[in-house]
Design an enzyme around this catalytic site. Sequence first.
Site, PDB file in Angstrom:
ATOM      1  N   ASP A  27      -7.527  -6.973  -3.351  1.00 14.33           N
ATOM      2  CA  ASP A  27      -6.792  -7.523  -2.212  1.00 14.33           C
ATOM      3  C   ASP A  27      -7.032  -6.743  -0.926  1.00 14.33           C
ATOM      4  O   ASP A  27      -7.208  -7.326   0.143  1.00 14.33           O
ATOM      5  CB  ASP A  27      -5.289  -7.550  -2.515  1.00 14.33           C
ATOM      6  CG  ASP A  27      -4.877  -8.805  -3.257  1.00 14.33           C
ATOM      7  OD1 ASP A  27      -5.765  -9.633  -3.551  1.00 14.33           O
ATOM      8  OD2 ASP A  27      -3.682  -8.962  -3.551  1.00 14.33           O
ATOM      9  N   HIS A 260       3.215   7.398   7.069  1.00 12.81           N
ATOM     10  CA  HIS A 260       3.211   6.692   8.353  1.00 12.81           C
ATOM     11  C   HIS A 260       4.202   7.288   9.357  1.00 12.81           C
ATOM     12  O   HIS A 260       3.834   7.654  10.480  1.00 12.81           O
ATOM     13  CB  HIS A 260       3.568   5.216   8.149  1.00 12.81           C
ATOM     14  CG  HIS A 260       2.637   4.475   7.251  1.00 12.81           C
ATOM     15  ND1 HIS A 260       1.308   4.802   7.123  1.00 12.81           N
ATOM     16  CD2 HIS A 260       2.834   3.413   6.425  1.00 12.81           C
ATOM     17  CE1 HIS A 260       0.732   3.972   6.267  1.00 12.81           C
ATOM     18  NE2 HIS A 260       1.648   3.128   5.833  1.00 12.81           N
ATOM     19  N   ARG A 351      12.055  -7.669  11.063  1.00 13.87           N
ATOM     20  CA  ARG A 351      10.805  -6.947  10.847  1.00 13.87           C
ATOM     21  C   ARG A 351      10.404  -6.260  12.151  1.00 13.87           C
ATOM     22  O   ARG A 351      10.231  -6.908  13.173  1.00 13.87           O
ATOM     23  CB  ARG A 351       9.703  -7.919  10.430  1.00 13.87           C
ATOM     24  CG  ARG A 351       8.309  -7.307  10.397  1.00 13.87           C
ATOM     25  CD  ARG A 351       7.248  -8.326  10.015  1.00 13.87           C
ATOM     26  NE  ARG A 351       5.916  -7.758  10.169  1.00 13.87           N
ATOM     27  CZ  ARG A 351       5.133  -7.963  11.227  1.00 13.87           C
ATOM     28  NH1 ARG A 351       5.556  -8.734  12.218  1.00 13.87           N
ATOM     29  NH2 ARG A 351       3.944  -7.415  11.304  1.00 13.87           N
TER      30      ARG A 351
END
Length: 504
Positions: A27, A260, A351
């Site tokens: 993927d 991150h 989000r």
Amino acid sequence: MGEPARLSDYQPESGCLSIIVLGASGDLAKKKTFPALFHLHRQRFIESHDVHIFGYARTKMSDDDLRDRLREYLTPRKDGEETHVEDVSKFLPLIKYISGPYDADEGFQSLDEAISAYEMSKDDKGGSSRRLFYFALPPSVYPPVCKMIKRFCMNKSEGGWTRVVVEKPFGKDLESSEALSTQIGDLFNESQIYRIDHYLGKELVQNLLVLRFANRLFMPLWNHDNISTVQIVFKEDFGTEGRGGYFDEYGIIRDILQNHLLQVLCLVAMERPVSLKPEHIRDEKLKVLQSVIPIKDEEVVLGQYEGYTDDPTVPKDSNTPTFATVVIRIHNERWEGVPFILKAGKSMKSRKAEIRVQFKDVAGDIFKPKRKGRNEFVIRLQPSEAIYMKLTVKEPGLEMKTTQSELDLSYRQRYQDVIIPEAYERLILDTIRGDQQHFVRRDELKAAWEIFTPLLHKIDNNEIHSLPYKPGSRGPDQADTLAEKVGYVQTHGYVWTPPTLSAV
């Protein structure tokens, strides 16, 4: 516009470039790696006459099978860019596929033969061959793959190079990360290893250095005298659909905070580097990590959204957090007393990813009874990339009323004709150019794991429990309470709205 200063010394290299995508049938490769290469190709950062792309995986298939699998992912970007059929037709023939295991000689011997045949066909006496190996693979197979590359697939020309790009997660704690780093480090020099963190390739993250060190406005403000709190937030409005079993092995801290968000924290908190050279920048980031004091249990809130354990691949008694708020404190002259609130969660109300720097109250504030909130400097990383400053201003009218407004740089409005590159495009291009500024050095990685490993072991041993929260919410209420306790003041009644293009 001219090139950034850090690239001013870059001289394009001659000779053929081989890009090898390991895990080509997975993927990550089809959704991120190959599309990034496609966009670099159509923008002519990599050219058909000197690049060839090799896919390698265990799956048995032909060159055309792989090309057909990839075709649907070679699409226009979301910002309206057009993709022409001829761009795809020029790119796909550059891809060749080799099938083989990740721990056996014959597959990598075949891979080397294919790369060498391409290099010989070019017979380019004006340059050297360059080999870039992109690991779109689980970290468990990094060691055997590295051994095979070192044994069979290294660049053989004088003046050429071999580089490897490895994806996170780099281990699960300090011990496993160091073991993995040692295995890879025994085979490759640090200058050959590119540990990719795609957040470091995002446009607004890359803007942090420029904002901080090219604008005098921020220099006297960027310290504990003026800043109350710094929040670095990552929210997703969906759960672990399709990857619950994988996610349960790691959790939100390993998946998002330890890499991150901590990397973003370094760029927010670091001192000005001596220059824009990659090592000078990474030296300053390391100093920040080494100045972080141990995380306090009472400054951690964990959550798990209701329904997470309904996934049949997730244990019913799982304590794995899908949400975490962790307060990081930096013990140095600039940041003493300023809490850095790292927050990440899945299945949230909205989000977004952003950096929110909240300033202290005005001393002797004569407008205090009328004030709506504190000044904030916000960098919206995604979606709707923007930089804005929240200010208190007079509300239009005859009465002296104050309201919150903003000075706003919204990228879609200001840079309508500019295509913002995807993070993977930028980072792959940096790897080709040999620029390691936006990649994680081994000592950085070690320092990051030293910060989070004690907390992670407590979670793994069920010493700290995840609190339930409803999908589509802000997470556990205790997280907002913690942020308030350490000094964050929420502004009620103000919501930043991205400007529409029609308003231009």
